[in-house]
Scaffold this motif. Sequence first.
Motif, PDB file in Angstrom:
ATOM      1  N   GLY A  52       0.812  -1.202   0.000  1.00  0.00           N
ATOM      2  CA  GLY A  52       0.000   0.000   0.000  1.00  0.00           C
ATOM      3  C   GLY A  52       0.848   1.256   0.000  1.00  0.00           C
ATOM      4  N   GLN A  53       1.962   1.253   0.734  1.00  0.00           N
ATOM      5  CA  GLN A  53       2.826   2.415   0.797  1.00  0.00           C
ATOM      6  C   GLN A  53       3.469   2.694  -0.551  1.00  0.00           C
ATOM      7  OE1 GLN A  53       5.511   1.510   3.975  1.00  0.00           O
ATOM      8  NE2 GLN A  53       3.993   1.827   5.585  1.00  0.00           N
ATOM      9  N   GLU A  54       3.816   1.652  -1.280  1.00  0.00           N
ATOM     10  CA  GLU A  54       4.440   1.849  -2.588  1.00  0.00           C
ATOM     11  C   GLU A  54       3.468   2.526  -3.549  1.00  0.00           C
ATOM     12  OE1 GLU A  54       5.718  -1.962  -3.789  1.00  0.00           O
ATOM     13  OE2 GLU A  54       7.348  -2.095  -2.352  1.00  0.00           O
ATOM     14  N   ASP A  55       2.194   2.177  -3.492  1.00  0.00           N
ATOM     15  CA  ASP A  55       1.197   2.729  -4.398  1.00  0.00           C
ATOM     16  C   ASP A  55       0.641   4.065  -3.933  1.00  0.00           C
ATOM     17  OD1 ASP A  55      -0.387  -0.348  -5.568  1.00  0.00           O
ATOM     18  OD2 ASP A  55       1.371   0.734  -6.255  1.00  0.00           O
ATOM     19  N   ALA A  56       0.874   4.446  -2.677  1.00  0.00           N
ATOM     20  CA  ALA A  56       0.226   5.623  -2.112  1.00  0.00           C
ATOM     21  C   ALA A  56       0.791   6.932  -2.652  1.00  0.00           C
ATOM     22  CB  ALA A  56       0.330   5.598  -0.589  1.00  0.00           C
ATOM     23  N   ALA A  57       2.036   6.958  -3.104  1.00  0.00           N
ATOM     24  CA  ALA A  57       2.673   8.186  -3.587  1.00  0.00           C
ATOM     25  C   ALA A  57       2.356   8.405  -5.062  1.00  0.00           C
ATOM     26  CB  ALA A  57       4.182   8.111  -3.379  1.00  0.00           C
ATOM     27  N   VAL A  58       1.884   9.613  -5.375  1.00  0.00           N
ATOM     28  CA  VAL A  58       1.535   9.960  -6.751  1.00  0.00           C
ATOM     29  C   VAL A  58       2.195  11.290  -7.102  1.00  0.00           C
ATOM     30  CG1 VAL A  58      -0.317  10.476  -8.382  1.00  0.00           C
ATOM     31  CG2 VAL A  58      -0.702   8.803  -6.552  1.00  0.00           C
ATOM     32  N   THR A  59       2.947  11.321  -8.189  1.00  0.00           N
ATOM     33  CA  THR A  59       3.593  12.547  -8.653  1.00  0.00           C
ATOM     34  C   THR A  59       2.822  13.091  -9.847  1.00  0.00           C
ATOM     35  OG1 THR A  59       5.770  11.779  -7.918  1.00  0.00           O
ATOM     36  CG2 THR A  59       5.714  13.577  -9.527  1.00  0.00           C
ATOM     37  N   ALA A  85      -2.963   8.198   0.757  1.00  0.00           N
ATOM     38  CA  ALA A  85      -2.457   8.792  -0.484  1.00  0.00           C
ATOM     39  C   ALA A  85      -1.592  10.015  -0.212  1.00  0.00           C
ATOM     40  CB  ALA A  85      -3.621   9.175  -1.390  1.00  0.00           C
ATOM     41  N   ARG A  86      -0.525  10.160  -1.016  1.00  0.00           N
ATOM     42  CA  ARG A  86       0.362  11.319  -0.930  1.00  0.00           C
ATOM     43  C   ARG A  86       0.553  11.880  -2.340  1.00  0.00           C
ATOM     44  NH1 ARG A  86       2.883   7.301   1.571  1.00  0.00           N
ATOM     45  NH2 ARG A  86       4.582   7.216   0.056  1.00  0.00           N
ATOM     46  N   ILE A  87      -0.052  13.043  -2.571  1.00  0.00           N
ATOM     47  CA  ILE A  87       0.004  13.674  -3.888  1.00  0.00           C
ATOM     48  C   ILE A  87       1.105  14.740  -3.887  1.00  0.00           C
ATOM     49  CG2 ILE A  87      -1.280  14.862  -5.695  1.00  0.00           C
ATOM     50  CD1 ILE A  87      -2.432  12.138  -4.955  1.00  0.00           C
ATOM     51  N   THR A  88       2.068  14.596  -4.785  1.00  0.00           N
ATOM     52  CA  THR A  88       3.142  15.577  -4.939  1.00  0.00           C
ATOM     53  C   THR A  88       2.975  16.278  -6.280  1.00  0.00           C
ATOM     54  OG1 THR A  88       4.674  14.231  -3.614  1.00  0.00           O
ATOM     55  CG2 THR A  88       5.638  15.915  -5.049  1.00  0.00           C
ATOM     56  N   TRP A  89       2.950  17.609  -6.247  1.00  0.00           N
ATOM     57  CA  TRP A  89       2.724  18.392  -7.461  1.00  0.00           C
ATOM     58  C   TRP A  89       4.029  18.983  -7.995  1.00  0.00           C
ATOM     59  CZ3 TRP A  89      -2.224  18.525  -9.399  1.00  0.00           C
ATOM     60  CH2 TRP A  89      -3.265  18.191  -8.528  1.00  0.00           C
ATOM     61  N   ALA A 251      -3.594  12.694 -18.371  1.00  0.00           N
ATOM     62  CA  ALA A 251      -3.260  11.342 -18.823  1.00  0.00           C
ATOM     63  C   ALA A 251      -2.214  10.718 -17.918  1.00  0.00           C
ATOM     64  CB  ALA A 251      -2.746  11.371 -20.261  1.00  0.00           C
ATOM     65  N   LEU A 252      -2.337   9.419 -17.722  1.00  0.00           N
ATOM     66  CA  LEU A 252      -1.355   8.662 -16.947  1.00  0.00           C
ATOM     67  C   LEU A 252      -0.147   8.344 -17.808  1.00  0.00           C
ATOM     68  CD1 LEU A 252      -3.776   6.099 -15.266  1.00  0.00           C
ATOM     69  CD2 LEU A 252      -2.574   7.943 -14.079  1.00  0.00           C
ATOM     70  N   THR A 253       1.028   8.360 -17.210  1.00  0.00           N
ATOM     71  CA  THR A 253       2.223   7.880 -17.885  1.00  0.00           C
ATOM     72  C   THR A 253       2.216   6.349 -17.821  1.00  0.00           C
ATOM     73  OG1 THR A 253       3.532   7.878 -15.854  1.00  0.00           O
ATOM     74  CG2 THR A 253       3.507   9.920 -17.162  1.00  0.00           C
ATOM     75  N   ALA A 254       3.180   5.730 -18.464  1.00  0.00           N
ATOM     76  CA  ALA A 254       3.281   4.267 -18.409  1.00  0.00           C
ATOM     77  C   ALA A 254       3.478   3.814 -16.964  1.00  0.00           C
ATOM     78  CB  ALA A 254       4.436   3.787 -19.284  1.00  0.00           C
ATOM     79  N   GLY A 255       4.294   4.554 -16.222  1.00  0.00           N
ATOM     80  CA  GLY A 255       4.501   4.221 -14.817  1.00  0.00           C
ATOM     81  C   GLY A 255       3.255   4.460 -13.992  1.00  0.00           C
ATOM     82  N   GLY A 256       2.552   5.548 -14.282  1.00  0.00           N
ATOM     83  CA  GLY A 256       1.334   5.866 -13.548  1.00  0.00           C
ATOM     84  C   GLY A 256       0.239   4.843 -13.756  1.00  0.00           C
ATOM     85  N   ALA A 257       0.225   4.229 -14.949  1.00  0.00           N
ATOM     86  CA  ALA A 257      -0.781   3.212 -15.232  1.00  0.00           C
ATOM     87  C   ALA A 257      -0.608   1.986 -14.342  1.00  0.00           C
ATOM     88  CB  ALA A 257      -0.716   2.811 -16.699  1.00  0.00           C
ATOM     89  N   GLN A 258       0.595   1.824 -13.772  1.00  0.00           N
ATOM     90  CA  GLN A 258       0.868   0.707 -12.872  1.00  0.00           C
ATOM     91  C   GLN A 258       0.669   1.110 -11.400  1.00  0.00           C
ATOM     92  OE1 GLN A 258       1.485  -2.257 -14.327  1.00  0.00           O
ATOM     93  NE2 GLN A 258       1.271  -1.115 -16.254  1.00  0.00           N
ATOM     94  N   ASN A 259       0.311   2.355 -11.175  1.00  0.00           N
ATOM     95  CA  ASN A 259       0.137   2.882  -9.823  1.00  0.00           C
ATOM     96  C   ASN A 259      -1.359   2.995  -9.530  1.00  0.00           C
ATOM     97  OD1 ASN A 259      -0.149   4.579  -7.549  1.00  0.00           O
ATOM     98  ND2 ASN A 259       1.771   5.630  -7.980  1.00  0.00           N
ATOM     99  N   ARG A 260      -1.851   2.137  -8.662  1.00  0.00           N
ATOM    100  CA  ARG A 260      -3.289   2.086  -8.380  1.00  0.00           C
ATOM    101  C   ARG A 260      -3.821   3.424  -7.886  1.00  0.00           C
ATOM    102  NH1 ARG A 260      -4.277  -2.167  -4.089  1.00  0.00           N
ATOM    103  NH2 ARG A 260      -3.307  -0.536  -2.819  1.00  0.00           N
ATOM    104  N   THR A 261      -3.071   4.099  -7.002  1.00  0.00           N
ATOM    105  CA  THR A 261      -3.540   5.363  -6.449  1.00  0.00           C
ATOM    106  C   THR A 261      -3.574   6.448  -7.523  1.00  0.00           C
ATOM    107  OG1 THR A 261      -2.567   4.751  -4.321  1.00  0.00           O
ATOM    108  CG2 THR A 261      -3.225   7.031  -4.593  1.00  0.00           C
ATOM    109  N   ALA A 262      -2.629   6.427  -8.435  1.00  0.00           N
ATOM    110  CA  ALA A 262      -2.630   7.395  -9.539  1.00  0.00           C
ATOM    111  C   ALA A 262      -3.862   7.202 -10.412  1.00  0.00           C
ATOM    112  CB  ALA A 262      -1.357   7.248 -10.367  1.00  0.00           C
ATOM    113  N   GLN A 263      -4.206   5.966 -10.694  1.00  0.00           N
ATOM    114  CA  GLN A 263      -5.406   5.688 -11.476  1.00  0.00           C
ATOM    115  C   GLN A 263      -6.653   6.173 -10.749  1.00  0.00           C
ATOM    116  OE1 GLN A 263      -5.545   1.616 -13.145  1.00  0.00           O
ATOM    117  NE2 GLN A 263      -3.416   1.405 -12.524  1.00  0.00           N
ATOM    118  N   GLU A 264      -6.692   5.941  -9.442  1.00  0.00           N
ATOM    119  CA  GLU A 264      -7.844   6.372  -8.652  1.00  0.00           C
ATOM    120  C   GLU A 264      -7.948   7.895  -8.597  1.00  0.00           C
ATOM    121  OE1 GLU A 264      -7.224   4.440  -4.931  1.00  0.00           O
ATOM    122  OE2 GLU A 264      -7.995   2.498  -5.620  1.00  0.00           O
TER     123      GLU A 264
END
Length: 286
Positions: A52-59, A85-89, A251-264
């Motif tokens: 969960g911690q790995e997926d929680a960070a979204v850039t 969730a941790r959103i970094t802008w 749009a999600l990047t290729a990496g973001g598409a593998q990040n559940r929190t980014a998709q959410e």
Amino acid sequence: MFRSVAFRSVRLPRIAAVVVALCAAVVLLLSGCTNSQRDSSGTSPASAAQDGQEDAAVTVFAAASLKNVGDELAAAFVADGHPGARITWNYAGSSKLVQQIGQGAEADLFISADEENMAEARKLDEFRDADPVVVATNRLVLATAPGNPGSLTSLDDLKTDRELRIALCADGVPCGTLAHRYLDSAGVTLESPTEEANVSDVSTKVSAGDVDAGFIYSTDAQALQKNLRPDQGKVETFDIPGIEDNRYPAALTAGGAQNRTAQEFLDWLKTDRARSILAGYGFGAA
């Protein structure tokens, strides 16, 4: 006879100790196997927490015009069922963000201030399978410095008053592309304008009174007025004719598409809650 019995009385306790040690070893071995089976099942709380911690960070790489609303969007997303969730802008001009991603900067989600720069982003491998969705709209205006020191009354003043100090975004940045498009169509040539890297920089110039007016978005003009003291006067705005509202694709990047929190988070940006927050800052509905 006595010696024989004495010999056995000494050996028996040693044998018993060995047996006890062997039994203890067997118990430990069996326990280890059981724990190993539990770990491999994926149901261990520690393992689940780490995942969960790995997926929680979204850039998020976002257009500079979203800077005023970004923190509130992130906080609402966390409160809306995503406590970890941790959103970094990372805010900048949309064209600059595309350049950064193309040079290897890691992002999960890209939000552009126009569709032209999203089209450029989709030429990158990071967006090969991306499916952009529009999350908001915005409108370019000419906004005066507080108190209207240049005494602008209409856009026609740009043609007649050569002493006006005007700021605009550099061409290629969405706010700059629109401003240059209008000036070209209206036959206006500005006298020594100042060109900035993004709309936030133009807004700063306008707010500080370093220029008489600047081409910024209606959301930025609204934020400027909100932050002024009553004695500083009013920010006047003039609509730009013939210019359509900007659409903000995400749009999600290729990496973001593998990040559940980014998709959410991307899905959440399309909800009524997100639209309501964006509307509070002057953004239009997608």
